[in-house]
Design an enzyme around this catalytic site. Structure first.
Site, PDB file in Angstrom:
ATOM      1  N   TYR A 131      -4.218   2.367  -4.419  1.00 37.94           N
ATOM      2  CA  TYR A 131      -4.668   2.061  -5.787  1.00 37.94           C
ATOM      3  C   TYR A 131      -6.185   2.085  -5.935  1.00 37.94           C
ATOM      4  O   TYR A 131      -6.705   1.625  -6.947  1.00 37.94           O
ATOM      5  CB  TYR A 131      -4.236   0.648  -6.208  1.00 37.94           C
ATOM      6  CG  TYR A 131      -2.826   0.241  -5.924  1.00 37.94           C
ATOM      7  CD1 TYR A 131      -1.757   0.849  -6.587  1.00 37.94           C
ATOM      8  CD2 TYR A 131      -2.550  -0.790  -5.024  1.00 37.94           C
ATOM      9  CE1 TYR A 131      -0.453   0.435  -6.343  1.00 37.94           C
ATOM     10  CE2 TYR A 131      -1.251  -1.209  -4.781  1.00 37.94           C
ATOM     11  CZ  TYR A 131      -0.210  -0.588  -5.439  1.00 37.94           C
ATOM     12  OH  TYR A 131       1.070  -1.003  -5.207  1.00 37.94           O
ATOM     13  N   PRO A 155       5.736 -15.145 -10.136  1.00 34.95           N
ATOM     14  CA  PRO A 155       4.452 -14.698  -9.598  1.00 34.95           C
ATOM     15  C   PRO A 155       4.566 -14.228  -8.156  1.00 34.95           C
ATOM     16  O   PRO A 155       5.331 -14.785  -7.369  1.00 34.95           O
ATOM     17  CB  PRO A 155       3.581 -15.958  -9.670  1.00 34.95           C
ATOM     18  CG  PRO A 155       4.550 -17.090  -9.599  1.00 34.95           C
ATOM     19  CD  PRO A 155       5.824 -16.609 -10.244  1.00 34.95           C
ATOM     20  N   GLY A 156       3.851 -13.189  -7.824  1.00 35.93           N
ATOM     21  CA  GLY A 156       3.741 -12.741  -6.444  1.00 35.93           C
ATOM     22  C   GLY A 156       2.293 -12.905  -6.010  1.00 35.93           C
ATOM     23  O   GLY A 156       1.903 -13.869  -5.352  1.00 35.93           O
ATOM     24  N   CYS A 183      -5.446   9.385  10.754  1.00 36.55           N
ATOM     25  CA  CYS A 183      -5.870  10.749  10.456  1.00 36.55           C
ATOM     26  C   CYS A 183      -5.584  11.123   9.010  1.00 36.55           C
ATOM     27  O   CYS A 183      -4.703  11.943   8.724  1.00 36.55           O
ATOM     28  CB  CYS A 183      -5.166  11.712  11.405  1.00 36.55           C
ATOM     29  SG  CYS A 183      -5.421  11.226  13.105  1.00 36.55           S
ATOM     30  N   GLU A 184      -6.281  10.497   8.087  1.00 34.97           N
ATOM     31  CA  GLU A 184      -6.180  10.783   6.654  1.00 34.97           C
ATOM     32  C   GLU A 184      -7.533  10.462   6.044  1.00 34.97           C
ATOM     33  O   GLU A 184      -8.109   9.412   6.350  1.00 34.97           O
ATOM     34  CB  GLU A 184      -5.167   9.834   5.963  1.00 34.97           C
ATOM     35  CG  GLU A 184      -3.740   9.939   6.413  1.00 34.97           C
ATOM     36  CD  GLU A 184      -2.994  11.107   5.807  1.00 34.97           C
ATOM     37  OE1 GLU A 184      -3.492  11.716   4.823  1.00 34.97           O
ATOM     38  OE2 GLU A 184      -1.919  11.419   6.327  1.00 34.97           O
ATOM     39  N   TYR A 225       0.713  -8.008  -0.895  1.00 33.52           N
ATOM     40  CA  TYR A 225       0.843  -6.559  -0.749  1.00 33.52           C
ATOM     41  C   TYR A 225      -0.038  -6.053   0.399  1.00 33.52           C
ATOM     42  O   TYR A 225      -0.574  -4.953   0.336  1.00 33.52           O
ATOM     43  CB  TYR A 225       0.537  -5.846  -2.079  1.00 33.52           C
ATOM     44  CG  TYR A 225       1.367  -6.404  -3.224  1.00 33.52           C
ATOM     45  CD1 TYR A 225       2.737  -6.154  -3.282  1.00 33.52           C
ATOM     46  CD2 TYR A 225       0.815  -7.238  -4.192  1.00 33.52           C
ATOM     47  CE1 TYR A 225       3.523  -6.697  -4.284  1.00 33.52           C
ATOM     48  CE2 TYR A 225       1.591  -7.788  -5.198  1.00 33.52           C
ATOM     49  CZ  TYR A 225       2.938  -7.515  -5.235  1.00 33.52           C
ATOM     50  OH  TYR A 225       3.716  -8.061  -6.229  1.00 33.52           O
TER      51      TYR A 225
HETATM   52  C1  LIG Z   1       6.312  -7.203  -8.357  1.00 38.89           C
HETATM   53  C2  LIG Z   1       7.073  -8.030  -9.315  1.00 38.89           C
HETATM   54  C3  LIG Z   1       6.653  -9.326  -9.624  1.00 38.89           C
HETATM   55  C4  LIG Z   1       5.382  -9.929  -9.082  1.00 38.89           C
HETATM   56  O1  LIG Z   1       4.254  -9.304  -9.553  1.00 38.89           O
HETATM   57  P1  LIG Z   1       2.801  -9.911  -9.219  1.00 38.89           P
HETATM   58  O2  LIG Z   1       1.888  -9.003  -9.936  1.00 38.89           O
HETATM   59  O3  LIG Z   1       2.635  -9.843  -7.752  1.00 38.89           O
HETATM   60  O4  LIG Z   1       2.769 -11.302  -9.739  1.00 38.89           O
HETATM   61  C5  LIG Z   1       7.449 -10.081 -10.463  1.00 38.89           C
HETATM   62  N1  LIG Z   1       8.595  -9.579 -10.996  1.00 38.89           N
HETATM   63  C6  LIG Z   1       9.018  -8.321 -10.732  1.00 38.89           C
HETATM   64  C7  LIG Z   1      10.281  -7.846 -11.322  1.00 38.89           C
HETATM   65  C8  LIG Z   1       8.273  -7.504  -9.888  1.00 38.89           C
HETATM   66  O5  LIG Z   1       8.693  -6.265  -9.646  1.00 38.89           O
END
Ligand SMILES: *Cc1c(COP(=O)(O)O)cnc(C)c1O
Length: 427
Positions: A329, A287-288, A355-356, A383
């Site tokens: 996005y 997870p990120g 400036c966009e 992000y």
């Molecule tokens: C970006 C990424 C993640 C994390 O994605 P999230 O949507 O932020 O949880 C995990 N694995 C890979 C390979 C990624 O590129």
């Protein structure tokens, strides 16, 4: 969308916003804006939500969390996660260097990404990463060759493109046939057989990652079924898979989103794997966003209110270079004044000084504000800073981490001197 996300670590009390015990207005006054503020409590809470699902009743481990650090790679955050026992999912040599600088171990890292360079592979092999998540035969050949020259065996898994629709934004969907990511489902078995023949490759696992900000469990279960069927087929061909890395991608609440609860999500996936008879597999979550997204906000100052013929603009001191998600996005982030003021609420587009035309942070927001007020852009922990740039020669924002009543500067605001460092004129 117009509602606020459910947050841990950030609260509103009598018209004032706080990060844990510290007022956001006080942070803005002391450290300036734009400035990211993170809550340690929120980070820890999200990690624990995953970790709770990672053990069986008898205490044995059934899964591991590898934080996808591209979401937020500040050293203090990596250090907190490392102490809590996470591993990391890296996508570059620079990220590996960060993990090591933050006190993490290479042996707790998986290395993902479709374009690993020779230098990055060499660095990762020498450091001893746990596994390369490989995305093509040319990459396998390159890793095999470099491992051979170092007289090592490179641990690998193959990233499978399971061809499932994650029903998310096309730019953050990665598991469909026409995405650049992973090995096409139909080519996976053959690619494993090729890897199996390579003298300096050791097959460890299999992995997939189907996209990001996914709010529904079903695409994950579809992907799992496809990957589990491959594991069985590989087993019958004499190729043993030791771990299954199911990627990241679980969505968060940006205001009005209803993602599944993290522990419920992780338990559902793990139970599904066990119900299909794969108890022996070590499972990895990557997870990120769901670990850090709602653990951070971006503070920004209202510079000008500019009425227009069809729209009113609220011009702030943060811009697309600080938080790229809206321009990239069309992402929604809730925006609140950190201290309520008694003025007439008005409809604004919140925009930055870059400036966009694409430089906006929120559209059609009703805000009761005056110049000089501070706004918090919520859900900015993932992000956010990690995608920031110096476009328009703007120094990158400061980063602050709050732990209870303690305020830590975990990244100083960039200076103009730092911005020009390394550049030269023709003598
Ligand atoms: C970006 C990424 C993640 C994390 O994605 P999230 O949507 O932020 O949880 C995990 N694995 C890979 C390979 C990624 O590129």
């Amino acid at each position: 969308m117009s509602s606020l996300p459910q947050l841990i670590g950030f609260t509103e009390q009598h018209g004032q916003w706080f990060a844990e015990n510290v007022s956001l207005q006080a942070i803005a006054n002391e450290f300036g804006t734009p400035c990211y503020v993170y809550s340690k409590k929120a980070l820890t809470h999200a990690f624990s939500a995953y970790d709770k699902a990672c053990y069986r009743k008898d205490g044995t481990r059934r899964a591991r969390v590898h934080f996808a650090m591209k979401a937020n790679s500040n050293l203090a955050i990596l250090n907190i996660f490392s102490k809590l026992g996470t591993g990391f999912d890296l996508v570059s040599g620079g990220e590996l260097t960060r993990v090591l600088a933050a006190g993490g171990k290479a042996s707790d890292c998986v290395f993902s990404g479709v374009g690993k360079s020779r230098a990055e592979i060499t660095l990762a092999l020498k450091a001893g990463v746990k596994c390369f998540n490989v995305e093509s035969i040319p990459e396998l050949e390159r890793i095999n060759e470099i491992a051979g020259s170092l007289q090592l065996k490179a641990p690998i898994s193959l990233r499978v493109n399971p061809d499932v629709d994650a029903k998310t934004h096309p730019y953050i969907s990665t598991g469909l046939k026409d995405n650049k990511f992973g090995i096409s489902f139909g080519d996976v078995i053959h690619t494993y057989q090729v890897a199996h023949q390579m003298p300096n490759i050791q097959i460890l696992g299999i992995d997939c990652h189907i996209g990001s900000q996914i709010l529904d469990i079903s695409p994950f279960l579809d992907a799992l079924d496809r990957v589990l069927s491959l594991i069985s087929e590989l087993e019958s061909l004499g190729i043993t898979i030791h771990h299954l890395d199911i990627g990241g991608g679980l969505g968060i609440d940006y205001g009005g989103d209803t993602p599944p609860d993290i522990t419920y999500f992780a338990n559902t996936l793990l139970d599904h794997i066990e119900s299909k008879g794969f108890q022996q597999l070590e499972v990895i979550f990557e997870p990120g966003r769901s670990l850090v997204g709602n653990a951070g906000v971006l503070l920004t100052l209202v510079e000008y209110l500019k009425p227009g013929e069809t729209k009113n603009f609220c011009i702030v001191d943060a811009a697309m270079n600080d938080l790229m998600r809206p321009s990239m996005y069309e992402a929604y982030h809730a925006i609140v004044p950190v201290q309520s003021t008694h003025v007439e609420p008005t409809l604004y587009d919140v925009v930055g000084p870059v400036c966009e035309t694409g430089d906006w942070l929120g559209r059609d927001r009703t805000l009761a504000i005056q110049p000089g007020d501070v706004l918090a852009i919520l859900s900015a922990g993932a992000y956010g800073f990690s995608m920031s740039s110096n476009y328009n020669t703007r120094p990158r924002a400061a980063e602050i981490l709050v732990d209870g009543s303690l305020v830590h500067v975990v990244r100083e605001r960039e200076t103009f001197e730092q911005l020009l460092q390394g550049e030269k004129t023709l003598s």
